[in-house]
Motif scaffolding. Structure first.
Motif, PDB file in Angstrom:
ATOM      1  N   GLY A 132      36.129  49.388  37.095  1.00 20.86           N
ATOM      2  CA  GLY A 132      35.963  48.105  36.415  1.00 20.86           C
ATOM      3  C   GLY A 132      37.055  47.118  36.814  1.00 20.86           C
ATOM      4  O   GLY A 132      38.102  47.510  37.346  1.00 20.86           O
ATOM      5  N   GLY A 133      36.781  45.858  36.606  1.00 20.27           N
ATOM      6  CA  GLY A 133      37.792  44.820  36.802  1.00 20.27           C
ATOM      7  C   GLY A 133      37.965  44.326  38.221  1.00 20.27           C
ATOM      8  O   GLY A 133      38.835  43.495  38.476  1.00 20.27           O
TER       9      GLY A 133
ATOM     10  N   SER B 111      30.854  41.906  38.396  1.00 21.85           N
ATOM     11  CA  SER B 111      29.935  40.977  37.720  1.00 21.85           C
ATOM     12  C   SER B 111      30.071  39.572  38.315  1.00 21.85           C
ATOM     13  O   SER B 111      29.082  38.859  38.480  1.00 21.85           O
ATOM     14  CB  SER B 111      30.222  40.913  36.231  1.00 21.85           C
ATOM     15  OG  SER B 111      30.162  42.198  35.677  1.00 21.85           O
ATOM     16  N   THR B 112      31.289  39.194  38.635  1.00 24.36           N
ATOM     17  CA  THR B 112      31.529  37.874  39.226  1.00 24.36           C
ATOM     18  C   THR B 112      30.782  37.761  40.558  1.00 24.36           C
ATOM     19  O   THR B 112      30.137  36.743  40.842  1.00 24.36           O
ATOM     20  CB  THR B 112      33.053  37.686  39.455  1.00 24.36           C
ATOM     21  OG1 THR B 112      33.706  37.953  38.224  1.00 24.36           O
ATOM     22  CG2 THR B 112      33.382  36.301  39.939  1.00 24.36           C
TER      23      THR B 112
ATOM     24  N   MET C 206      38.918  39.424  45.629  1.00 23.65           N
ATOM     25  CA  MET C 206      40.357  39.200  45.402  1.00 23.65           C
ATOM     26  C   MET C 206      41.115  39.556  46.681  1.00 23.65           C
ATOM     27  O   MET C 206      42.202  40.137  46.650  1.00 23.65           O
ATOM     28  CB  MET C 206      40.861  40.014  44.208  1.00 23.65           C
ATOM     29  CG  MET C 206      40.017  39.836  42.971  1.00 23.65           C
ATOM     30  SD  MET C 206      40.801  40.505  41.515  1.00 23.65           S
ATOM     31  CE  MET C 206      39.438  40.597  40.374  1.00 23.65           C
TER      32      MET C 206
ATOM     33  N   VAL D  79      36.119  37.608  49.486  1.00 26.04           N
ATOM     34  CA  VAL D  79      36.116  36.510  48.508  1.00 26.04           C
ATOM     35  C   VAL D  79      37.545  36.370  47.988  1.00 26.04           C
ATOM     36  O   VAL D  79      38.140  37.354  47.525  1.00 26.04           O
ATOM     37  CB  VAL D  79      35.131  36.795  47.352  1.00 26.04           C
ATOM     38  CG1 VAL D  79      35.219  35.707  46.295  1.00 26.04           C
ATOM     39  CG2 VAL D  79      33.715  36.901  47.891  1.00 26.04           C
ATOM     40  N   PRO D  80      38.113  35.171  48.080  1.00 25.26           N
ATOM     41  CA  PRO D  80      39.510  35.020  47.661  1.00 25.26           C
ATOM     42  C   PRO D  80      39.670  35.039  46.148  1.00 25.26           C
ATOM     43  O   PRO D  80      38.716  34.798  45.404  1.00 25.26           O
ATOM     44  CB  PRO D  80      39.883  33.644  48.216  1.00 25.26           C
ATOM     45  CG  PRO D  80      38.598  32.895  48.328  1.00 25.26           C
ATOM     46  CD  PRO D  80      37.539  33.927  48.608  1.00 25.26           C
ATOM     47  N   LEU D  81      40.887  35.335  45.728  1.00 19.68           N
ATOM     48  CA  LEU D  81      41.257  35.232  44.307  1.00 19.68           C
ATOM     49  C   LEU D  81      41.685  33.779  44.110  1.00 19.68           C
ATOM     50  O   LEU D  81      42.632  33.328  44.751  1.00 19.68           O
ATOM     51  CB  LEU D  81      42.434  36.183  44.055  1.00 19.68           C
ATOM     52  CG  LEU D  81      43.074  36.251  42.686  1.00 19.68           C
ATOM     53  CD1 LEU D  81      42.120  36.852  41.682  1.00 19.68           C
ATOM     54  CD2 LEU D  81      44.339  37.097  42.745  1.00 19.68           C
ATOM     55  N   THR D  82      40.962  33.051  43.286  1.00 20.51           N
ATOM     56  CA  THR D  82      41.335  31.645  43.089  1.00 20.51           C
ATOM     57  C   THR D  82      41.350  31.314  41.602  1.00 20.51           C
ATOM     58  O   THR D  82      40.608  31.914  40.814  1.00 20.51           O
ATOM     59  CB  THR D  82      40.362  30.661  43.777  1.00 20.51           C
ATOM     60  OG1 THR D  82      39.127  30.690  43.068  1.00 20.51           O
ATOM     61  CG2 THR D  82      40.121  31.004  45.235  1.00 20.51           C
TER      62      THR D  82
ATOM     63  N   SER E 275      34.361  31.019  35.923  1.00 20.43           N
ATOM     64  CA  SER E 275      33.761  32.215  35.329  1.00 20.43           C
ATOM     65  C   SER E 275      33.933  32.184  33.815  1.00 20.43           C
ATOM     66  O   SER E 275      32.995  32.419  33.063  1.00 20.43           O
ATOM     67  CB  SER E 275      34.409  33.488  35.882  1.00 20.43           C
ATOM     68  OG  SER E 275      34.280  33.531  37.282  1.00 20.43           O
TER      69      SER E 275
END
Ligand code: ADP
Length: 407
Positions: A152-153, A157-158, A312, A349-352, A359
């Motif tokens: 998880g985390g 879902s994103t 991320m 996909v970057p962490l932004t 979200s």
């Protein structure tokens, strides 16, 4: 040219559609979808001609649309006909009498051929039947894609939400199901607070927003109570959400799975004939180990792994000008893992900060604009790669014949 907004679409359609017939509007950049209930029945060619007029009216008030979808519904909200326009859905001649007016009708695939595993993805020499071999199709749904993660985390879902919205922005009819029975996140990620689940003729009506249809168990239970399901209850809840939702016709149904390798994935594999699964992973070593287990689980269930997404991947401080990038978790770890397993890599996909904010605010379409942002570019690349992998899967299963057009 004025930007495409819901208000602009509504205003420009006022002279074209009968008063009170426009039920729902979704608009973003050059993508728009509307839902229309006409006072009297009409044949598909007439509906397509009306949709073409509606498109022209919107375009004359704004700019050319890359995608425009009109869903015609009856007084109960059931889908009667869809007219689609866009690069992938060329406009139909209004005079044809075909039921979908020249648009590819999406029908239930019926019993599909058994999935042919890629040679590199075979779980082993065993000839044991997989759960997928007993699974059936979901009528009216062309492709089912599960999004899973080892833990998880990591942003599963994103990624599921943004994949669904990104596919819809390209003119596909898309549904998103929150299969994360134990910890549904779609109510937040899609901004469903304040909206009530409706049921018509015994069917759950999906929420229409951000250009997609969505359903989540989070709107059927108390949001703040823990969901403690025994195996058979969780199985029943997943089955009910899948089969009792009025999905209509979909090009893609994206299913957000619970994290890990639990029984919901088994339930899904037994119930639904999937096109494939996307595995989400962050770059760290511990996340990769869990993701390997998730990929192996899909293969054992007989589900083809469409590829791995590194979420991320790196941090973009997008409040700085110019934005700066930091490799916090060690960018590229998931790509190496994908190579090791001989699986396609679907993108980073970057962490932004903006993705986190969008979200939390339930505004996923904001992630796609401006189109020049690194986040939008990364998401578009992910969507392209998934589309390509789905097409390749279709060819491997013999459903799509490659064609060469010489001009
Ligand atoms: P999972 O489904 O794997 O449990 P979520 O998709 O719910 O994870 O994401 C967990 C949290 O991390 C959410 O608050 C989400 O907004 C945030 N998040 C996920 N991916 C990103 C990203 N690339 N950039 C910023 N925030 C992210």
């Amino acid at each position: 040219m004025p930007a495409l907004t819901k208000a602009l679409v509504t205003d420009s359609l006022a002279p074209v559609l009968p008063a009170g017939s426009l039920q729902w509007v979704s608009a973003c950049d050059t993508y728009a979808s509307i839902r229309v209930h006409l006072p009297s029945a009409a044949e598909p060619p007439t509906l397509n001609a009306l949709a073409a007029k509606a498109k022209a009216a919107i375009e004359s008030a704004s700019a050319p649309l890359d995608s425009f979808i009109v869903e015609y519904v009856d007084s109960h909200g059931s889908l009667l006909h869809t007219s689609r326009f866009g690069a992938m859905n060329p406009p139909p001649p209004a005079s044809t009498g075909s039921p979908a007016g020249g648009h590819e009708p999406i029908r239930g695939l019926g019993p599909t051929p058994q999935p042919a595993q890629q040679p590199t993805q075979r779980p082993g020499p065993s000839a044991q039947p997989t759960p997928q071999q007993a699974a059936g199709a979901l009528p009216g749904v062309k492709h089912i894609i599960a999004v899973g993660a080892g833990k998880g985390g990591v942003g599963k879902s994103t990624i599921a939400v943004n994949l669904a919205v990104g596919l819809a922005r390209r003119g596909h009819a898309v549904g998103l199901m929150d299969g994360d029975i134990y910890g549904p996140s779609l109510p937040t990620l899609l901004g469903l607070t304040g909206l009530d689940q409706s049921v018509l003729q015994g069917k759950l009506q999906p929420f229409y927003l951000h250009g997609i249809k969505a359903i989540t168990i989070g709107k059927l239970v108390d949001a703040e109570k823990p969901l403690i399901w025994r195996g058979p209850m969780a199985h029943g809840a997943f089955k009910q959400l899948t089969e009792q939702t009025d999905w209509g016709e979909l090009d893609y149904l994206v299913i957000d799975l619970p994290p890990g390798t639990g029984d919901i994935s088994l339930t899904m594999a037994q119930l639904l004939q999937l096109t494939g699964a996307v595995v989400v992973c962050t770059p760290q070593k511990v996340a990769q180990d869990d993701a390997v287990r998730a990929a192996r689980m899909f293969q054992q269930l007989g589900i083809e792994v469409l590829g791995v997404v590194e979420n991320m991947s790196y941090f973009i401080a997008d409040d700085l000008s110019p934005p700066r990038e930091y490799d916090i978790f060690g960018r590229g770890g998931a790509e190496v893992m994908a190579q090791r397993l001989n699986l396609p890599f679907l993108g980073n996909v970057p962490l932004t900060i903006s993705l986190r904010k969008n979200s939390d605010a339930g505004s996923p379409t904001n992630n796609f604009s401006p189109a020049s942002s690194p986040l939008a570019a990364a998401l578009e690349q992910l969507v392209t790669n998934v589309e390509n992998q789905v097409a390749l899967t279709g060819m491997r299963k013999g459903a799509t014949k490659p064609s060469l057009t010489i001009r």
